[in-house]
Write a protein that holds these residues in place. Structure first.
Motif: not given
Length: 192
Positions: A80-85, A93-102, A141-145
């Motif tokens: 999940v972290a790799a996909a978000l990055i 997606t926004d960095a804030i989203i990745a930061m919140i989730i990770i 995540i798959p939708m955004l990929l």
């Protein structure tokens, strides 16, 4: 270290992480942007399937182990972290989203480890809220990929909205787990 099919599936999920990243570094002559997105989406979804399959098979075949219980969530969180990055780098997606989730995953993993160490792990056992949060991010995540329209649906817009829902659920679930652990945290703090 035990080795069986459920653990092999978990290791395959870990091996998929650099592949997910590498697909976006292929020379332009090797793959179109759509082909890259499609490959990354299929890879992420296959990893999600192995997450379900390894747990199911380990329980069904009575092949659960302490190592498998450790490795499975690590593989999930790394994927999940790799996909978000990757999604942040692609501007999807926004960095804030990745930061919140990770950040939540690191925080709750550390909290669970500490609670297990003091014998209070049941206070922070996986909740239904955590499962709903995971489901939201594993659909977003798959939708955004993929990011392209699919069957008349705007994957970019749907995934973008759903990842915000996942981020809100992430914060809510983190609050829930911290609230469940708070009595133990407060008691331990008062003893010092």
């Amino acid at each position: 270290m035990p080795f069986n099919l459920p653990i092999l599936l978990t290791w395959l999920r870990i091996v998929a992480i650099p592949l997910l990243i590498a697909v976006y570094y292929l020379p332009a002559a090797w793959a179109t942007p759509l082909e890259r997105d499609l490959f990354a989406t299929v890879l992420f979804m296959a990893a999600g399937f192995t997450d379900w399959a390894d747990g199911y098979l380990a329980r069904r075949w009575n092949q659960t182990s302490a190592f498998g219980a450790f490795l499975d969530p690590v593989a999930d969180k790394l994927m999940v972290a790799a996909a978000l990055i990757v999604l942040v780098q692609l501007g999807r997606t926004d960095a804030i989203i990745a930061m919140i989730i990770i950040g939540r995953e690191i925080t709750i993993s550390a909290l669970r480890e500490w609670m297990a160490k003091i014998g209070a792990s049941k206070s922070v056992a996986v909740s239904m809220l955590g499962k709903v949060k995971t489901a939201a991010q594993m659909v977003a995540i798959p939708m955004l990929l993929y990011y392209q329209p699919l069957w008349g649906m705007d994957m970019a817009q749907l995934g973008g909205g759903l990842i915000w829902v996942a981020a809100l659920l992430t914060l809510w679930s983190m609050g829930y787990y911290l609230r469940m652990a708070w009595p133990e945290i407060a008691r331990r703090s008062a003893e010092k």
